[in-house]
Write a protein that holds these residues in place. Structure first.
Motif, PDB file in Angstrom:
ATOM      1  N   ASP A 160       0.825  -1.211   0.000  1.00 55.91           N
ATOM      2  CA  ASP A 160       0.000   0.000   0.000  1.00 55.91           C
ATOM      3  C   ASP A 160       0.860   1.262   0.000  1.00 55.91           C
ATOM      4  N   TRP A 161       2.027   1.184   0.662  1.00 54.93           N
ATOM      5  CA  TRP A 161       2.939   2.332   0.637  1.00 54.93           C
ATOM      6  C   TRP A 161       3.405   2.605  -0.794  1.00 54.93           C
ATOM      7  N   VAL A 162       3.680   1.539  -1.556  1.00 54.08           N
ATOM      8  CA  VAL A 162       4.118   1.718  -2.940  1.00 54.08           C
ATOM      9  C   VAL A 162       3.013   2.378  -3.753  1.00 54.08           C
ATOM     10  N   VAL A 163       1.794   1.860  -3.604  1.00 59.01           N
ATOM     11  CA  VAL A 163       0.665   2.423  -4.338  1.00 59.01           C
ATOM     12  C   VAL A 163       0.472   3.901  -3.990  1.00 59.01           C
ATOM     13  N   GLU A 164       0.624   4.225  -2.721  1.00 60.78           N
ATOM     14  CA  GLU A 164       0.410   5.605  -2.268  1.00 60.78           C
ATOM     15  C   GLU A 164       1.490   6.559  -2.763  1.00 60.78           C
ATOM     16  N   ARG A 165       2.746   6.094  -2.780  1.00 66.11           N
ATOM     17  CA  ARG A 165       3.865   6.995  -3.084  1.00 66.11           C
ATOM     18  C   ARG A 165       4.218   7.058  -4.573  1.00 66.11           C
ATOM     19  N   GLN A 166       4.004   5.971  -5.303  1.00 67.78           N
ATOM     20  CA  GLN A 166       4.364   5.959  -6.720  1.00 67.78           C
ATOM     21  C   GLN A 166       3.191   6.502  -7.536  1.00 67.78           C
ATOM     22  N   CYS A 167       3.133   7.824  -7.594  1.00 69.01           N
ATOM     23  CA  CYS A 167       2.002   8.481  -8.261  1.00 69.01           C
ATOM     24  C   CYS A 167       2.407   9.901  -8.645  1.00 69.01           C
ATOM     25  N   VAL A 168       1.464  10.626  -9.184  1.00 68.04           N
ATOM     26  CA  VAL A 168       1.641  12.066  -9.430  1.00 68.04           C
ATOM     27  C   VAL A 168       0.692  12.786  -8.481  1.00 68.04           C
ATOM     28  N   LYS A 169       1.263  13.621  -7.618  1.00 71.21           N
ATOM     29  CA  LYS A 169       0.455  14.262  -6.592  1.00 71.21           C
ATOM     30  C   LYS A 169       0.912  15.696  -6.388  1.00 71.21           C
ATOM     31  N   THR A 170      -0.045  16.597  -6.263  1.00 73.85           N
ATOM     32  CA  THR A 170       0.254  18.010  -6.034  1.00 73.85           C
ATOM     33  C   THR A 170       0.003  18.357  -4.568  1.00 73.85           C
ATOM     34  N   ASP A 171       1.012  18.907  -3.913  1.00 73.28           N
ATOM     35  CA  ASP A 171       0.867  19.312  -2.526  1.00 73.28           C
ATOM     36  C   ASP A 171      -0.085  20.507  -2.438  1.00 73.28           C
ATOM     37  N   LYS A 172      -1.102  20.381  -1.582  1.00 76.15           N
ATOM     38  CA  LYS A 172      -2.130  21.424  -1.501  1.00 76.15           C
ATOM     39  C   LYS A 172      -1.584  22.756  -1.017  1.00 76.15           C
ATOM     40  N   ASP A 173      -0.651  22.712  -0.086  1.00 72.78           N
ATOM     41  CA  ASP A 173      -0.143  23.959   0.494  1.00 72.78           C
ATOM     42  C   ASP A 173       0.862  24.669  -0.400  1.00 72.78           C
ATOM     43  N   SER A 174       1.820  23.895  -0.921  1.00 72.77           N
ATOM     44  CA  SER A 174       2.902  24.518  -1.699  1.00 72.77           C
ATOM     45  C   SER A 174       2.651  24.546  -3.198  1.00 72.77           C
ATOM     46  N   GLY A 175       1.748  23.671  -3.661  1.00 71.61           N
ATOM     47  CA  GLY A 175       1.523  23.585  -5.100  1.00 71.61           C
ATOM     48  C   GLY A 175       2.591  22.800  -5.833  1.00 71.61           C
ATOM     49  N   ILE A 176       3.555  22.246  -5.075  1.00 66.38           N
ATOM     50  CA  ILE A 176       4.635  21.470  -5.686  1.00 66.38           C
ATOM     51  C   ILE A 176       4.094  20.120  -6.158  1.00 66.38           C
ATOM     52  N   VAL A 177       4.467  19.747  -7.364  1.00 68.76           N
ATOM     53  CA  VAL A 177       4.038  18.476  -7.932  1.00 68.76           C
ATOM     54  C   VAL A 177       5.099  17.419  -7.666  1.00 68.76           C
ATOM     55  N   ASN A 178       4.702  16.360  -6.993  1.00 69.97           N
ATOM     56  CA  ASN A 178       5.579  15.215  -6.778  1.00 69.97           C
ATOM     57  C   ASN A 178       5.224  14.152  -7.812  1.00 69.97           C
ATOM     58  N   ASP A 179       6.146  13.936  -8.731  1.00 73.75           N
ATOM     59  CA  ASP A 179       5.889  13.028  -9.853  1.00 73.75           C
ATOM     60  C   ASP A 179       6.844  11.846  -9.795  1.00 73.75           C
ATOM     61  N   ALA A 180       6.308  10.673  -9.492  1.00 73.58           N
ATOM     62  CA  ALA A 180       7.134   9.473  -9.398  1.00 73.58           C
ATOM     63  C   ALA A 180       7.800   9.138 -10.720  1.00 73.58           C
TER      64      ALA A 180
END
Length: 236
Positions: free
Chosen positions: A173-193
């Motif tokens: 489940d950690w892999v599923v959660e972290r290996q994704c494209v996600k935008t941080d709500k506060d900073s707007g930074i996009v974390n793209d696996a």
């Protein structure tokens, strides 16, 4: 045990290009080692042996159940087990577990899973992941299946792989959660696996392969954990 790098002796005028000096520091005290050596006087035990004993012990279901209250409030207590044979069993298991957990990115991918591409030949771009999903059948999740993206589905995931839990959640489940494209709500930074996969790992398939490798890690971890001896504590 930890390793740190130091440069020179801290002289204000030392040259910037001074070669770093590696200093190894033990996380186990001499007194701690002596305590265990006295429990098994016929054995030759090193700090490394004891380190892996602790790692093995911390994975013991018996240990976690017996010390559940303590583990939620304070540093874990590390008892001596009754026999030297069991000490070595925990130490050997801890060494094997550490090997798995440190090298999770290079263990073999789980061969029992099927990668369904709908019969299509994939390009590197087809391995881009946005958000992996576990599908539902009715109201229940089908954890034997993973929808990696619109072009790739993984089937044949053994349910027992979800038994390996890290910080309250299955490792998968950690892999599923972290290996994704996600935008941080506060900073707007996009974390793209995918950026990490391509730029750092030089492998666009990395997120998928990581999931398959963690299946292997999870199964092998539980195999070792289930083979641990019963916790029989030495009392003095």
């Amino acid at each position: 045990m930890s390793t740190v790098k130091q440069t020179g002796n801290g002289d204000l005028f030392e040259q910037e290009h001074a070669q770093p000096r590696v200093v190894r520091r033990d996380g186990i005290t001499d007194a701690g080692l002596a305590h265990f050596q006295s429990a098994y006087p016929a054995e030759t035990i090193t700090k490394e042996d004891l380190f892996y004993y602790v790692y093995g012990l911390l994975h013991s279901p018996d240990y976690r159940e017996r010390y559940a209250d303590n583990l939620s409030k304070e540093l874990p207590r590390i008892p001596c087990v009754k026999t030297a044979a069991n000490f070595w069993a925990f130490s050997k298991a801890g060494r094997a577990l550490a090997e798995l957990h440190l090298n999770y990115e290079t263990v073999p991918t789980y061969a029992g899973a099927k990668i369904d591409t709908g019969g299509k030949k994939l390009t590197d771009a087809d391995y881009r992941v946005e958000k992996m999903k576990v599908p539902k059948i009715g109201k229940e999740y089908d954890r034997s299946t993973l929808i990696y993206n619109s072009k790739i589905t993984v089937t044949g995931i053994p349910l027992e792989a979800y038994d390996y839990v890290v910080n309250g959640k299955p490792a998968l489940d950690w892999v599923v959660e972290r290996q994704c494209v996600k935008t941080d709500k506060d900073s707007g930074i996009v974390n793209d696996a995918n950026d990490w996969a391509i730029d750092t790992m030089h492998n666009p398939r990395y997120p998928l392969e990581l999931f398959l490798r963690v299946i292997t890690v999870s199964l092998e971890t539980m195999k070792i954990v289930n083979s641990l001896p019963k916790l029989d504590i030495l009392t003095k």
